[in-house]
Enzyme design. Structure first.
Site, PDB file in Angstrom:
ATOM      1  N   SER A 136     -42.206 -10.687  18.321  1.00  0.00           N
ATOM      2  CA  SER A 136     -42.720  -9.686  17.380  1.00  0.00           C
ATOM      3  C   SER A 136     -41.816  -9.531  16.165  1.00  0.00           C
ATOM      4  CB  SER A 136     -42.882  -8.346  18.083  1.00  0.00           C
ATOM      5  OG  SER A 136     -41.646  -7.924  18.604  1.00  0.00           O
ATOM      6  N   HIS A 142     -48.541 -13.981  17.466  1.00  0.00           N
ATOM      7  CA  HIS A 142     -48.131 -12.619  17.813  1.00  0.00           C
ATOM      8  C   HIS A 142     -49.350 -11.763  18.146  1.00  0.00           C
ATOM      9  CE1 HIS A 142     -46.193  -8.622  16.341  1.00  0.00           C
ATOM     10  NE2 HIS A 142     -46.146  -8.722  17.647  1.00  0.00           N
ATOM     11  N   GLU A 169     -51.341 -12.234  14.805  1.00  0.00           N
ATOM     12  CA  GLU A 169     -50.582 -12.635  13.628  1.00  0.00           C
ATOM     13  C   GLU A 169     -50.053 -14.052  13.845  1.00  0.00           C
ATOM     14  OE1 GLU A 169     -47.846  -9.859  11.034  1.00  0.00           O
ATOM     15  OE2 GLU A 169     -47.058 -10.032  13.046  1.00  0.00           O
ATOM     16  N   ASN A 203     -44.775  -5.594  12.141  1.00  0.00           N
ATOM     17  CA  ASN A 203     -43.643  -4.747  12.522  1.00  0.00           C
ATOM     18  C   ASN A 203     -42.749  -4.362  11.357  1.00  0.00           C
ATOM     19  OD1 ASN A 203     -44.181  -4.172  15.158  1.00  0.00           O
ATOM     20  ND2 ASN A 203     -43.354  -6.092  15.897  1.00  0.00           N
TER      21      ASN A 203
HETATM   22  N1  CAA Z   1     -57.901  -3.722  29.354  1.00  0.00           N
HETATM   23  C1  CAA Z   1     -59.192  -3.623  29.181  1.00  0.00           C
HETATM   24  N2  CAA Z   1     -59.760  -2.610  28.488  1.00  0.00           N
HETATM   25  C2  CAA Z   1     -58.951  -1.665  27.996  1.00  0.00           C
HETATM   26  C3  CAA Z   1     -57.591  -1.711  28.177  1.00  0.00           C
HETATM   27  C4  CAA Z   1     -57.059  -2.806  28.890  1.00  0.00           C
HETATM   28  N3  CAA Z   1     -55.762  -2.953  29.106  1.00  0.00           N
HETATM   29  N4  CAA Z   1     -57.046  -0.622  27.559  1.00  0.00           N
HETATM   30  C5  CAA Z   1     -58.062   0.047  27.010  1.00  0.00           C
HETATM   31  N5  CAA Z   1     -59.217  -0.583  27.258  1.00  0.00           N
HETATM   32  C6  CAA Z   1     -60.537  -0.281  26.744  1.00  0.00           C
HETATM   33  C7  CAA Z   1     -61.230   0.779  27.512  1.00  0.00           C
HETATM   34  O1  CAA Z   1     -62.106   0.209  28.448  1.00  0.00           O
HETATM   35  C8  CAA Z   1     -62.014   1.508  26.412  1.00  0.00           C
HETATM   36  O2  CAA Z   1     -63.279   0.910  26.171  1.00  0.00           O
HETATM   37  P1  CAA Z   1     -64.509   1.773  25.549  1.00  0.00           P
HETATM   38  O3  CAA Z   1     -64.154   2.041  24.116  1.00  0.00           O
HETATM   39  O4  CAA Z   1     -65.686   0.903  25.723  1.00  0.00           O
HETATM   40  O5  CAA Z   1     -64.558   3.030  26.342  1.00  0.00           O
HETATM   41  C9  CAA Z   1     -61.187   1.326  25.182  1.00  0.00           C
HETATM   42  O6  CAA Z   1     -60.342   0.210  25.421  1.00  0.00           O
HETATM   43  C10 CAA Z   1     -60.411   2.539  24.888  1.00  0.00           C
HETATM   44  O7  CAA Z   1     -59.695   2.841  26.036  1.00  0.00           O
HETATM   45  P2  CAA Z   1     -59.331   4.322  26.484  1.00  0.00           P
HETATM   46  O8  CAA Z   1     -60.442   5.272  26.182  1.00  0.00           O
HETATM   47  O9  CAA Z   1     -58.801   4.306  27.851  1.00  0.00           O
HETATM   48  O10 CAA Z   1     -58.111   4.645  25.621  1.00  0.00           O
HETATM   49  P3  CAA Z   1     -58.066   4.934  24.114  1.00  0.00           P
HETATM   50  O11 CAA Z   1     -59.315   5.401  23.524  1.00  0.00           O
HETATM   51  O12 CAA Z   1     -56.874   5.780  24.001  1.00  0.00           O
HETATM   52  O13 CAA Z   1     -57.787   3.491  23.464  1.00  0.00           O
HETATM   53  C11 CAA Z   1     -56.266   1.908  22.698  1.00  0.00           C
HETATM   54  C12 CAA Z   1     -56.705   2.792  23.849  1.00  0.00           C
HETATM   55  C13 CAA Z   1     -57.202   0.729  22.562  1.00  0.00           C
HETATM   56  C14 CAA Z   1     -54.880   1.404  23.107  1.00  0.00           C
HETATM   57  C15 CAA Z   1     -56.246   2.696  21.333  1.00  0.00           C
HETATM   58  O14 CAA Z   1     -55.620   3.918  21.495  1.00  0.00           O
HETATM   59  C16 CAA Z   1     -55.554   1.951  20.229  1.00  0.00           C
HETATM   60  O15 CAA Z   1     -56.114   1.097  19.596  1.00  0.00           O
HETATM   61  N6  CAA Z   1     -54.273   2.318  19.966  1.00  0.00           N
HETATM   62  C17 CAA Z   1     -53.445   1.621  19.017  1.00  0.00           C
HETATM   63  C18 CAA Z   1     -52.874   0.412  19.676  1.00  0.00           C
HETATM   64  C19 CAA Z   1     -52.031  -0.397  18.735  1.00  0.00           C
HETATM   65  O16 CAA Z   1     -51.797  -0.078  17.589  1.00  0.00           O
HETATM   66  N7  CAA Z   1     -51.520  -1.504  19.254  1.00  0.00           N
HETATM   67  C20 CAA Z   1     -50.666  -2.367  18.510  1.00  0.00           C
HETATM   68  C21 CAA Z   1     -49.274  -1.974  18.768  1.00  0.00           C
HETATM   69  S1  CAA Z   1     -48.163  -2.954  17.832  1.00  0.00           S
HETATM   70  C22 CAA Z   1     -48.024  -4.352  18.720  1.00  0.00           C
HETATM   71  O17 CAA Z   1     -48.563  -4.536  19.775  1.00  0.00           O
HETATM   72  C23 CAA Z   1     -47.166  -5.368  18.123  1.00  0.00           C
HETATM   73  C24 CAA Z   1     -45.730  -5.256  18.384  1.00  0.00           C
HETATM   74  O18 CAA Z   1     -45.080  -6.261  18.201  1.00  0.00           O
HETATM   75  C25 CAA Z   1     -45.039  -4.026  18.797  1.00  0.00           C
END
Ligand code: CAA
Length: 286
Positions: free
Chosen positions: A124, A145, A157, A195
């Site tokens: 990352s 990524h 990415e 990031n």
């Molecule tokens: N596997 C399968 N499905 C999943 C899942 C998983 N691990 N996690 C969540 N889901 C699905 C759920 O089934 C749900 O589907 P529906 O919309 O059909 O209901 C949906 O995703 C949303 O899940 P939840 O309702 O349980 O949870 P939520 O509404 O809080 O969403 C989230 C969870 C998708 C994580 C959302 O909050 C989100 O997009 N958050 C931001 C995440 C983000 O920014 N990630 C990037 C981080 S940076 C990175 O990763 C890079 C780095 O290098 C650090």
């Protein structure tokens, strides 16, 4: 000649943690055979549990049939032996964010995997060029990524190192697209696109809380409702893992100077072992 998407049937994944298991899952769901490798059997087993939970979530939401979930799971083979990746057409490394560990893995992969295979890293923030430098196939090393949670997040990415061949970058885009993702490309500069921009945002959220600008809930609510993102900075830090945020912030600080200094409270929380969702306590309780 380097292998292309047409000759890709089997994908190797190094690391069965959050990212590695997610990458193995999306590859298997896209119809590829997958070999998922970690250093201990218990890590491989835990990777399979994560995959099963995630597939179950898709099944219970009727986004995936039970038969397709079972078939995806059947396509994944677990191992602790890096030599088992020898018959893979591409390998994606998703081990811990530590340059020495990644370089050791890439030096070993360079020996274990045929010379026409592309080796990708899910790093990352670390330099693709520095990781590639320990191999004899620098043109075939590329950043892929993925975002967390991998099975849900649409974006990947593609990071192009100093020596990465253009055809290899194209292969990385095509592979990610075949896994159902959309891509963008970044040069091999610290933090890449995501990031470099995300970590200062998270650190500023932490500082704002530490300096009493608002409550945790109001900082997250303000950013969620005020800028239409799914999670505010403190919630998102907990989701990513505070140790991962600190590592990424320290790399950016080291490479880009004081404007990337991690927030004091981030360090204090990591020292206390409060790493977010994974330990049950971060900025919130889980
Ligand atoms: N596997 C399968 N499905 C999943 C899942 C998983 N691990 N996690 C969540 N889901 C699905 C759920 O089934 C749900 O589907 P529906 O919309 O059909 O209901 C949906 O995703 C949303 O899940 P939840 O309702 O349980 O949870 P939520 O509404 O809080 O969403 C989230 C969870 C998708 C994580 C959302 O909050 C989100 O997009 N958050 C931001 C995440 C983000 O920014 N990630 C990037 C981080 S940076 C990175 O990763 C890079 C780095 O290098 C650090």
């Amino acid at each position: 000649m380097v292998r292309t998407l047409d000759s890709t049937e089997r994908i190797g994944v190094v690391g069965a943690g959050t990212m590695g298991s997610g990458i193995a899952q999306v590859a298997a769901q896209a119809g590829y055979d997958v070999v998922m490798r970690d250093v201990e059997t218990e890590f491989v087993e835990s990777g399979f549990e994560t995959i099963e939970d995630s597939l179950d979530r898709f099944v219970s939401k009727e986004k995936l049939s039970e038969a397709d979930a079972d078939a995806a799971l059947d396509r994944i083979e677990g191992t602790t032996d890096l030599a088992d990746l020898a018959d893979c057409d591409v390998v994606v490394e998703a081990a811990v964010e530590d340059m020495e560990i990644k370089q050791d893995i890439f030096a070993d992969l360079d020996e274990a995997v045929p010379e026409d295979v592309v080796l990708a890293t899910n790093t990352s923030t670390l330099s693709i060029t520095t990781i590639a430098s320990v191999t004899d196939r620098e043109a075939q090393i590329v950043g892929l990524h993925f975002m967390n949670p991998v099975p849900v997040m649409k974006g990947v990415e593609v990071v192009v190192g100093e020596k990465t061949d253009e055809a290899v970058a194209e292969f990385a885009h095509a592979l990610a697209e075949d896994l159902g993702k959309e891509t963008w490309e970044s040069d091999d500069k610290p933090g890449f696109v995501t990031n470099r921009i995300l970590m200062p945002w998270i650190n500023e959220g932490i500082r704002a809380y530490d300096e009493g600008v608002a409550s945790k809930a109001d900082i997250d609510k303000g950013m969620k409702l005020g800028t239409n993102v799914p999670m505010g900075p403190l919630e998102l830090a907990d989701h990513i893992g505070l140790d991962i945020c600190l590592d990424a912030s320290e790399t950016l600080h080291e490479e880009l100077g004081d404007r990337y200094k991690p927030a004091y409270l981030l360090k204090r929380k990591v020292d206390a072992g409060d790493l977010g969702k994974k330990t049950g306590t971060g900025f919130y309780e889980y």
